[in-house]
Design an enzyme around this catalytic site. Structure first.
Site, short mmCIF file in Angstrom:
data_model
loop_
_atom_site.label_atom_id
_atom_site.label_comp_id
_atom_site.label_asym_id
_atom_site.label_seq_id
_atom_site.Cartn_x
_atom_site.Cartn_y
_atom_site.Cartn_z
CE LYS A 1 -2.32 -4.89 8.98
NZ LYS A 1 -1.81 -3.80 9.81
N GLY A 2 2.50 -6.50 4.22
CA GLY A 2 3.47 -7.37 3.57
C GLY A 2 4.75 -6.63 3.25
CB THR B 1 3.40 -8.39 19.98
OG1 THR B 1 2.21 -8.23 19.20
CG2 THR B 1 4.47 -9.07 19.13
N GLY C 1 2.53 -5.04 23.20
CA GLY C 1 2.83 -3.60 23.22
C GLY C 1 4.02 -3.30 24.11
CG ASP D 1 3.50 -4.31 9.53
OD1 ASP D 1 2.83 -5.33 9.80
OD2 ASP D 1 3.01 -3.28 9.04
CG ASN E 1 -1.80 -1.04 1.48
OD1 ASN E 1 -2.31 -1.59 0.51
ND2 ASN E 1 -2.07 -1.39 2.72
CB SER F 1 10.06 0.68 14.07
OG SER F 1 8.96 0.24 14.82
O1 RIB Z 1 0.58 -2.31 9.71
C1 RIB Z 1 0.61 -1.01 9.18
C2 RIB Z 1 0.12 -1.02 7.78
O2 RIB Z 1 -1.24 -1.36 7.77
C3 RIB Z 1 0.19 0.31 7.07
O3 RIB Z 1 1.42 0.52 6.41
C4 RIB Z 1 -1.01 0.29 6.14
O4 RIB Z 1 -0.67 0.28 4.79
C5 RIB Z 1 -1.80 -0.94 6.55
O5 RIB Z 1 -1.62 -1.98 5.68
#
Ligand code: RIB
Length: 314
Positions: free
Chosen positions: A47-48, A228, A230, A260, A18, A290
């Site tokens: 996410k990927g 996880t 937090g 991620d 995305n 991050s």
């Molecule tokens: O986990 C965060 C992600 O979730 C963002 O980068 C957004 O694109 C959604 O996929």
């Protein structure tokens, strides 16, 4: 780095791409409210893609299977993949597709976010797209996937991972109904507290809650569960042994993509053959770094930073 060969470990898997449009405001609007924001940025997300970016920066050689559009956001993503050194052989951009996009609102007071995803081409990533990469599963060190793509595509990645005896790591995000049996045989399932609660019915807030939720997931055929928590860190069990690794306190600027980053780094540590406790420390350190930076993929730290931060923190 594989200690015995000195080579980078190979991480492969299908996932979403995305472009994130991220706006910052002093507070998040409620329904019907208009809030004046202060900043916005546009950058790679999904996410990927985020997990693969984190894996590449943590020391992995990344083979990403994804689908984008022939549009301006597709170009943004392609430049990102090339810049991060991914193998781009399995990145497709069929005519007529639109690149996935996420609208992200960030509360500047606490860094929390709210995300709307418009999946576009991600919804059309097929099992055949995964099968086309079969030759690269054969010598991979770990396979990763999430739930931002069709479930049969995730299932194909699991099947190929198991055909070649590779660990299959599934981050069940975003959460939602999954087909019967999807978790069965998953080598590593990595929900956060909310996802673990959704999939088990146990409200997960503490390490003890995580232990109870993990037991339910193990009963469903998962081999290792990592939950996880937090700021409280992460919990691992395989039903025989377990460990809890505390979180590392940092000043959060933006939390988007922290999960991620955790997953990408975890995959590298697992692929390198480290113990679960070491893998959780490595992944926690990456995720903590991050959140001190802006951006989803952009905030993922590099291997040397993770290692020195981990050494100081634990
Ligand atoms: O986990 C965060 C992600 O979730 C963002 O980068 C957004 O694109 C959604 O996929």
């Amino acid at each position: 780095m594989d200690a015995s060969t000195g080579k980078k470990v190979k991480i492969i898997g299908p996932g979403s791409s995305n472009v994130d449009l991220t706006g910052f405001a002093p507070h998040l609007p409620v329904a019907g409210e208009t809030v004046m924001g202060t900043d916005m940025h546009i950058g790679p997300g999904g996410k990927g893609s985020n997990q693969m970016t984190a894996a590449a920066r943590a020391g992995g050689e990344v083979y990403f299977i994804t689908r984008i559009g022939q549009d301006v956001f597709g170009e943004t993503m392609r430049r990102h993949f090339e810049g991060e050194g991914f193998c781009t052989a399995y990145i497709t951009a069929p005519a007529g597709e639109t690149t996935g996009c996420a609208l992200i609102e960030i509360d500047q007071q606490d860094g929390q976010n709210r995300i709307m995803v418009i999946p576009g081409a991600n919804l059309h990533l097929t099992p055949a797209d995964v099968a086309a990469a079969e030759a690269d599963f054969a010598d991979a060190d770990a396979v990763i996937a999430q739930l931002e793509i069709p479930m049969d595509t995730v299932a194909e990645a699991k099947a190929l991972a198991h055909r070649y005896g590779k660990p299959f790591i599934l981050n069940p995000a975003p959460f939602g109904q999954v087909p019967e049996g999807l978790f069965d045989g998953v080598d590593w399932l990595t929900p956060n507290e909310t996802e673990a609660s959704f999939f088990t019915g146990v409200e997960v807030k503490t390490v003890e809650d995580a232990r109870r939720a993990a037991a339910i997931l193990l009963d469903r055929g998962v081999k290792n569960v990592v939950i996880t928590l937090g700021v409280a860190g992460a919990f691992w069990t395989d039903g025989t042994a377990s460990c809890h690794v505390p979180g590392i306190p940092v000043k959060a600027v933006e939390t988007t993509g922290a999960g991620d980053t955790f997953n990408g780094a975890l995959a590298v540590a697992i692929a390198e053959g480290h113990s679960p406790e070491y893998a959780l420390r490595f992944a926690n350190a990456a995720a903590a770094l991050s959140v001190t930076r802006l951006g989803a993929a952009a905030s993922a730290p590099r291997r040397d930073e993770i290692l020195s931060f981990m050494e100081k923190a634990y």
